[in-house]
Design a protein around this motif. Structure first.
Motif, PDB file in Angstrom:
ATOM      1  N   LEU A   1      17.303  34.806  23.177  1.00 29.80           N
ATOM      2  CA  LEU A   1      16.300  34.319  24.116  1.00 29.80           C
ATOM      3  C   LEU A   1      15.808  32.923  23.741  1.00 29.80           C
ATOM      4  O   LEU A   1      15.483  32.108  24.598  1.00 29.80           O
ATOM      5  N   SER A   2      15.808  32.620  22.462  1.00 30.47           N
ATOM      6  CA  SER A   2      15.304  31.317  22.018  1.00 30.47           C
ATOM      7  C   SER A   2      16.280  30.164  22.292  1.00 30.47           C
ATOM      8  O   SER A   2      15.875  29.010  22.343  1.00 30.47           O
ATOM      9  N   THR A   3      17.555  30.464  22.495  1.00 31.13           N
ATOM     10  CA  THR A   3      18.547  29.403  22.697  1.00 31.13           C
ATOM     11  C   THR A   3      18.282  28.602  23.972  1.00 31.13           C
ATOM     12  O   THR A   3      18.149  27.373  23.908  1.00 31.13           O
ATOM     13  N   PRO A   4      18.190  29.234  25.160  1.00 30.30           N
ATOM     14  CA  PRO A   4      17.873  28.440  26.345  1.00 30.30           C
ATOM     15  C   PRO A   4      16.447  27.891  26.306  1.00 30.30           C
ATOM     16  O   PRO A   4      16.168  26.833  26.883  1.00 30.30           O
TER      17      PRO A   4
ATOM     18  N   VAL B   1      15.772  29.205  32.952  1.00 27.39           N
ATOM     19  CA  VAL B   1      14.858  30.331  33.207  1.00 27.39           C
ATOM     20  C   VAL B   1      15.654  31.563  33.630  1.00 27.39           C
ATOM     21  O   VAL B   1      15.403  32.680  33.148  1.00 27.39           O
ATOM     22  N   ILE B   2      16.631  31.372  34.512  1.00 28.43           N
ATOM     23  CA  ILE B   2      17.470  32.500  34.943  1.00 28.43           C
ATOM     24  C   ILE B   2      18.245  33.050  33.761  1.00 28.43           C
ATOM     25  O   ILE B   2      18.368  34.282  33.602  1.00 28.43           O
ATOM     26  N   CYS B   3      18.757  32.184  32.909  1.00 25.67           N
ATOM     27  CA  CYS B   3      19.485  32.614  31.716  1.00 25.67           C
ATOM     28  C   CYS B   3      18.590  33.469  30.815  1.00 25.67           C
ATOM     29  O   CYS B   3      19.019  34.513  30.315  1.00 25.67           O
TER      30      CYS B   3
ATOM     31  N   LEU C   1      18.236  36.834  32.351  1.00 27.18           N
ATOM     32  CA  LEU C   1      19.453  37.636  32.190  1.00 27.18           C
ATOM     33  C   LEU C   1      19.593  38.156  30.755  1.00 27.18           C
ATOM     34  O   LEU C   1      20.037  39.287  30.548  1.00 27.18           O
ATOM     35  N   ILE C   2      19.225  37.357  29.785  1.00 26.16           N
ATOM     36  CA  ILE C   2      19.243  37.816  28.390  1.00 26.16           C
ATOM     37  C   ILE C   2      18.238  38.947  28.208  1.00 26.16           C
ATOM     38  O   ILE C   2      18.522  39.958  27.563  1.00 26.16           O
ATOM     39  N   PHE C   3      17.069  38.774  28.824  1.00 28.22           N
ATOM     40  CA  PHE C   3      16.004  39.772  28.702  1.00 28.22           C
ATOM     41  C   PHE C   3      16.425  41.128  29.273  1.00 28.22           C
ATOM     42  O   PHE C   3      16.102  42.176  28.699  1.00 28.22           O
ATOM     43  N   ILE C   4      17.163  41.098  30.399  1.00 35.49           N
ATOM     44  CA  ILE C   4      17.578  42.382  30.991  1.00 35.49           C
ATOM     45  C   ILE C   4      18.898  42.892  30.430  1.00 35.49           C
ATOM     46  O   ILE C   4      19.362  43.966  30.790  1.00 35.49           O
ATOM     47  N   GLY C   5      19.521  42.112  29.537  1.00 40.76           N
ATOM     48  CA  GLY C   5      20.725  42.583  28.862  1.00 40.76           C
ATOM     49  C   GLY C   5      22.033  42.199  29.531  1.00 40.76           C
ATOM     50  O   GLY C   5      23.082  42.726  29.161  1.00 40.76           O
ATOM     51  N   ALA C   6      22.023  41.302  30.495  1.00 41.07           N
ATOM     52  CA  ALA C   6      23.252  40.860  31.168  1.00 41.07           C
ATOM     53  C   ALA C   6      23.811  39.647  30.409  1.00 41.07           C
ATOM     54  O   ALA C   6      23.721  38.507  30.874  1.00 41.07           O
ATOM     55  N   GLN C   7      24.385  39.933  29.256  1.00 44.36           N
ATOM     56  CA  GLN C   7      24.782  38.868  28.335  1.00 44.36           C
ATOM     57  C   GLN C   7      25.880  37.965  28.887  1.00 44.36           C
ATOM     58  O   GLN C   7      25.806  36.744  28.753  1.00 44.36           O
ATOM     59  N   SER C   8      26.906  38.550  29.485  1.00 43.97           N
ATOM     60  CA  SER C   8      28.010  37.704  29.971  1.00 43.97           C
ATOM     61  C   SER C   8      27.545  36.804  31.114  1.00 43.97           C
ATOM     62  O   SER C   8      27.934  35.628  31.176  1.00 43.97           O
TER      63      SER C   8
END
Length: 148
Positions: free
Chosen positions: A5-8, A78-80, A83-90
């Motif tokens: 989460l910290s990367t973006p 923000v969208i990224c 997506l990380i937060f909900i677990g949609a990694q790819s």
């Protein structure tokens, strides 16, 4: 590699500073355009004013696209993060790549705009040099007349 989460979120400060710089450029150009408009109304035949107007029109358009790409990069970050937060990694990986590309495009346009802005300054310098040469050549001409 898995995004955290910290990367973006790291891009937020960079994008914010970049957007601030683009906004400052926009405000400076807006002031220049207003000043040139007054000069143009006073003397519509002066070539340097017309050349500067064309130059500023290009730069204004480029700043619009720089800001557009910067905002797009911000939104994709923000969208990224979502997506990380909900677990949609790819999906988050692809969106992050899109964000980085938008940032790269924005910086590329910024580079070209800087090159164009130096052309505007060179126009001003050329005009000053021409006026100086006219003044000095007329000075010497007048001096020769007085010697006779």
């Amino acid at each position: 590699m898995e995004l955290q989460l910290s990367t973006p979120a790291l891009l937020f400060s960079a994008i914010t500073l970049m957007m601030l710089a683009f906004t400052n450029r926009f405000l400076a150009i807006a002031n220049l355009i207003r000043g040139l408009h007054k000069k143009y109304l006073e003397n519509r035949e002066e070539n340097i004013i017309i050349e500067q107007i064309h130059n500023l029109k290009k730069r204004l358009s480029m700043i619009k696209y720089m800001q557009l790409c910067g905002v797009l990069s911000f939104l994709l970050c923000v969208i990224c993060m979502y997506l990380i937060f909900i677990g949609a990694q790819s999906a988050a990986n692809y969106v992050f790549i899109g964000s980085m590309l938008a940032l790269l495009i924005s910086l590329g346009i910024s580079l070209v705009e800087i090159l164009i802005s130096t052309q505007a300054l060179n126009l001003e310098l050329k005009d000053m040099e021409n006026q100086f040469q006219e003044r000095t050549s007329s000075f010497w001409f007048k001096k020769d007349k007085n010697d006779e």
